[in-house]
Write an enzyme that holds these catalytic residues in place. Structure first.
Site, short mmCIF file in Angstrom:
data_model
loop_
_atom_site.label_atom_id
_atom_site.label_comp_id
_atom_site.label_asym_id
_atom_site.label_seq_id
_atom_site.Cartn_x
_atom_site.Cartn_y
_atom_site.Cartn_z
N ASP A 195 -0.36 -7.05 4.87
CA ASP A 195 -0.50 -5.80 4.04
C ASP A 195 -1.40 -5.04 4.35
OD1 ASP A 195 0.12 -3.94 1.88
OD2 ASP A 195 1.43 -5.63 0.85
N ASP A 218 9.70 -1.01 0.92
CA ASP A 218 10.01 0.44 0.68
C ASP A 218 11.25 0.98 0.78
OD1 ASP A 218 9.86 3.41 0.21
OD2 ASP A 218 7.80 3.36 0.53
#
Length: 273
Positions: A129, A179
């Protein structure tokens, strides 16, 4: 009179000097972007030397780091963290002490990742991440649980897959609630694309599972279509559709938010052939 004098003064400043000031400011700004927020911790731009012009599926977020997250980053990053700089191939056997390793791309604040690591200490999790508070939070949660099978990677997962993983070195890939980029003009930013799977396939061992989950129906449909069409992956669902949520995948924070809004969550499990 004052405005005229000020204008004349500005006109007498050599153009070269003004350019030098701009160059200095630009260099200073670049240096600040490249400096880590925490010395010895995750780099601000670990693969900055690549200077790639490429559509990315993520946008780095700068949000507040709590005291606990900062302490975890400063104490644990040198041991459990790594930057995705594209300068070396990772030795996963050495990094995880010989454990089978799954790659997780995008872990948010790390609650689900920490739980999976604690529930299955025999599997190493390489968690990627770019969100600094989430990186610190995951490190802290893993440390609190006594889990030593998590490594946190900071940076672009595409560079990791393309340049830092050996062929057939991974036992699985997890992409939970990426996303969805819901606007049509942004669909090209979605992570699960044919080109992405082309990078994934070579670094997975035969039989390794690609596990995706999303609560965004149109993205689930795209995932199913793209994975089904790829020659290196085979759907584990007998009917060729979505799979039930496996018991090992805990409910994530994003999943809970989606369920509260009435969204339907879809899991996809495809084996690398």
């Amino acid at each position: 009179m004052f405005l005229r004098a000020f204008s004349e003064t500005r006109s007498r400043v050599p153009t070269r000097s003004r350019a030098s000031v701009c160059e200095t400011s630009s260099s200073s700004a670049m240096a600040m972007r490249q400096e880590p927020r925490f010395p010895g911790g995750p780099a601000a731009d670990p693969a900055g030397s690549h200077h790639e012009r490429r559509i990315r599926s993520f946008q780095p977020r700068r949000s507040r780091v709590t005291t606990g997250q900062q302490e975890a980053l400063e104490r644990l990053w040198p041991t459990w963290g790594l930057d995705i700089d594209g300068k070396r191939v990772l030795d996963l056997d050495q990094l995880f002490g010989g454990l089978p390793v799954v790659l997780e791309i995008g872990f948010g604040m790390g609650e689900a990742t920490a739980q999976m690591a604690a529930d299955d200490p025999g599997t190493g999790i390489l968690a990627v991440d770019v969100h600094t508070p989430g990186q610190g939070n995951l490190l802290g949660l893993a440390d609190k649980a006594g889990s030593t099978n998590v490594r946190v990677a900071n940076g672009d997962a595409v560079i990791l897959l393309r340049e830092m993983l050996a062929p057939e070195s991974l036992d699985g890939l997890r992409v939970y609630f990426p996303d969805p980029w819901p606007k049509a003009r942004h669909h090209k930013r979605r992570l699960i694309q044919p080109e992405f799977l082309d990078l994934v396939a070579p670094v997975l061992k035969p039989g390794a599972i690609v596990h995706c989950a999303t609560d965004w129906e149109p993205y689930a449909e795209q995932m199913l279509e793209v994975l089904t069409a790829h020659p290196r992956f085979e759907n584990t669902a007998a009917d060729g559709g979505y799979a039930p949520r496996p018991a090992f995948r805990p409910l994530t924070r994003f999943e809970g938010q989606g369920l509260d809004k009435g969204h339907v969550v879809h899991d996809l499990l495809f084996a690398r052939v």
